[in-house]
Design an enzyme around this catalytic site. Sequence first.
Site, mmCIF file in Angstrom:
data_model
loop_
_atom_site.group_PDB
_atom_site.id
_atom_site.type_symbol
_atom_site.label_atom_id
_atom_site.label_comp_id
_atom_site.label_asym_id
_atom_site.label_seq_id
_atom_site.Cartn_x
_atom_site.Cartn_y
_atom_site.Cartn_z
ATOM 1 N N GLY A 11 0.790 -1.068 -0.025
ATOM 2 C CA GLY A 11 -0.113 0.096 0.034
ATOM 3 C C GLY A 11 0.867 1.410 -0.078
ATOM 4 N N ARG A 72 1.311 -4.989 -5.667
ATOM 5 C CA ARG A 72 1.286 -6.377 -4.812
ATOM 6 C C ARG A 72 1.705 -7.517 -6.018
ATOM 7 N NH1 ARG A 72 -2.694 -3.723 -1.630
ATOM 8 N NH2 ARG A 72 -1.635 -3.263 0.250
ATOM 9 N N ASP A 103 4.729 -4.308 6.561
ATOM 10 C CA ASP A 103 5.388 -5.687 6.797
ATOM 11 C C ASP A 103 5.521 -6.662 5.970
ATOM 12 O OD1 ASP A 103 2.548 -5.872 7.336
ATOM 13 O OD2 ASP A 103 3.018 -7.741 8.947
ATOM 14 N N THR A 125 4.009 3.061 5.741
ATOM 15 C CA THR A 125 2.343 2.644 5.591
ATOM 16 C C THR A 125 1.546 3.557 6.601
ATOM 17 O OG1 THR A 125 0.807 0.981 6.760
ATOM 18 C CG2 THR A 125 3.048 0.863 7.420
ATOM 19 N N ASP A 127 -0.777 2.922 8.380
ATOM 20 C CA ASP A 127 -1.282 1.897 9.374
ATOM 21 C C ASP A 127 -0.609 1.967 10.835
ATOM 22 O OD1 ASP A 127 -3.444 1.105 7.508
ATOM 23 O OD2 ASP A 127 -2.040 -0.679 7.102
ATOM 24 N N ASP A 129 1.478 -0.102 12.016
ATOM 25 C CA ASP A 129 1.249 -1.506 12.478
ATOM 26 C C ASP A 129 2.767 -2.298 12.493
ATOM 27 O OD1 ASP A 129 1.411 -1.476 9.853
ATOM 28 O OD2 ASP A 129 -0.339 -3.019 9.777
ATOM 29 N N ARG A 171 -6.331 -1.429 8.525
ATOM 30 C CA ARG A 171 -6.089 -2.758 8.252
ATOM 31 C C ARG A 171 -6.324 -3.682 9.658
ATOM 32 N NH1 ARG A 171 -1.666 -4.920 3.993
ATOM 33 N NH2 ARG A 171 -0.324 -4.428 5.860
HETATM 34 P P1 ADP Z 1 2.495 -4.300 2.621
HETATM 35 O O1 ADP Z 1 3.977 -4.125 2.313
HETATM 36 O O2 ADP Z 1 1.774 -2.804 2.804
HETATM 37 O O3 ADP Z 1 2.099 -4.886 3.998
HETATM 38 P P2 ADP Z 1 1.610 -6.480 1.100
HETATM 39 O O4 ADP Z 1 1.386 -7.560 2.566
HETATM 40 O O5 ADP Z 1 0.306 -6.740 0.191
HETATM 41 O O6 ADP Z 1 1.616 -4.946 1.587
HETATM 42 O O7 ADP Z 1 2.837 -6.883 0.606
HETATM 43 C C1 ADP Z 1 3.380 -6.518 -0.322
HETATM 44 C C2 ADP Z 1 4.254 -7.647 -1.379
HETATM 45 O O8 ADP Z 1 5.246 -8.060 -0.576
HETATM 46 C C3 ADP Z 1 3.239 -8.611 -1.795
HETATM 47 O O9 ADP Z 1 2.493 -8.310 -2.914
HETATM 48 C C4 ADP Z 1 4.134 -9.777 -2.206
HETATM 49 O O10 ADP Z 1 4.837 -9.608 -3.283
HETATM 50 C C5 ADP Z 1 5.446 -9.505 -1.044
HETATM 51 N N1 ADP Z 1 5.250 -10.248 0.037
HETATM 52 C C6 ADP Z 1 4.229 -10.487 1.219
HETATM 53 N N2 ADP Z 1 4.474 -11.194 2.227
HETATM 54 C C7 ADP Z 1 5.769 -12.067 1.468
HETATM 55 C C8 ADP Z 1 5.949 -13.288 1.895
HETATM 56 N N3 ADP Z 1 5.610 -13.779 3.201
HETATM 57 N N4 ADP Z 1 6.906 -13.875 1.063
HETATM 58 C C9 ADP Z 1 7.299 -13.240 0.125
HETATM 59 N N5 ADP Z 1 6.876 -12.209 -0.410
HETATM 60 C C10 ADP Z 1 5.855 -11.674 0.275
#
Ligand code: ADP
Length: 319
Positions: A11, A72, A103, A125, A127, A129, A171
Site C-alpha cells: 500500500g 502487490r 510488513d 504505511t 497503519d 502497525d 487494516r
Molecule cells: P504491505 O507491504 O503494505 O504490508 P503486502 O502485504 O501486500 O503489503 O505485501 C506487498 C508484497 O510483498 C506482496 O504483494 C508480495 O509480493 C510481497 N510479500 C508479502 N508477504 C510475503 C511473503 N511472506 N513472502 C514473500 N513475499 C511476500
Amino acid sequence: MKRIAVLTSGGDSPGMNAAIRAVTRTAIYRGLDVIGFRRGYEGLLDGDGIPLTKSSVGGIILRGGTILRTARSERFRRPEGVNEAYARLKEYDIDALVVIGGDGSFRGAWRLHEIGFPVAGIPGTIDNDIAGTDYTIGFDTACNTALEAVQKLRDTASSHDRLFIVEVMGRSAGFLALEVGVASGAEYVLVPEVPFKIEDLCEKLRYARQRGKTHSMIILAEGVMSAGELASQLKDTGGYEARITVLGHIQRGGAPSSFDAVLASRMGAAAVNSLIEGQRGFMVGYVNGKIVTPPMSTAWEEKRPLNAEMMELVDCLSI
Ligand code: ADP
C-alpha cells in the site's frame, strides 16, 4: 558497494517520495549509483528499472503517492519468484536493495536476505502497525487527513443532533482510529485490539443522551467491522439511527506532513548509510526520537501494543 536499488511496495503512503529522494540523494552523495524499480517486486521481476539521479528526484519531497508506483506481486511470493528477483538484481549489477513498504513487503525482502542478498527496509504505511518503530512514514499525514474530515462531520453532526460513525483505515490495527479518536475528541473509538459488545455501546449511548449529549461521534477502525455493519447492529440492538462515513483511500493521499517528510528523509539517509557501514537484513525505525536499525524480522516477530492509556483517555475526556 557501487550500486543500490530502491522500490516501493504494498500500500502507498504519503512520504514515500521523500524517502525515495533521501535514499537516492544520500547514495549519490556517498558515491553510489541508484536504480529505482517501478511497481514493487512485480517491476523488479519484469526488469522495470530506471536510473535515479539527483535531478530525477527533484521536486518530489512533498508530493503524495510514489513516483516509482507500487504493486502487490503474487509471482514474488513463490520461491521461484524470489530466485528470479535475485537473478534480476545481479543482472543490473546491484549490491543492495532498499524496500519501502509495510510488513508484507519486509517479509518479501527478508526472503532475499535469506538467500544472501543485502536488503534494508523503510517502514512506509499509514497503519503504523510495524514493530521496531514508533512511527511509520505516512501515519501522521493520514491522521491529519482523517482529522480534518472528522472535524467537518462534527459540524454537521452537532447541527442535527446526530450519531455519526466514521470508518477509518488501519487494516487489522487500531492505531489510526485511536489517534484520530483522541485528537478529534470522539465519544467512542472501536479498535480490533479491544473487543466490545454492541449492548455495552448502546448502553453508553443511552447514558450519554440521558446526560444531555445531543450528538456523538464513533471512530471505527476498519479491522473491527464495516461502518454499515455497525450501523445495522446499533439499529437492531438499540434502535439507533447512525449516519455513516467511510473515509477510504483519501487517507492515503496528499502531501506528507512536515513530520512525515522529515521522518522519511532521516530514514532514507539512515538506510543507505547503514548499508554502506555493512549492516544487512535490517529495518530503519524511529524510537524515542532516535533512528535505530533493528533486524527486519522485528517487524513481524514483535507486535506493537496499542496504547491502553490513550484508550482510557477517550472515555475520560468524552464525559
Ligand atoms: P504491505 O507491504 O503494505 O504490508 P503486502 O502485504 O501486500 O503489503 O505485501 C506487498 C508484497 O510483498 C506482496 O504483494 C508480495 O509480493 C510481497 N510479500 C508479502 N508477504 C510475503 C511473503 N511472506 N513472502 C514473500 N513475499 C511476500
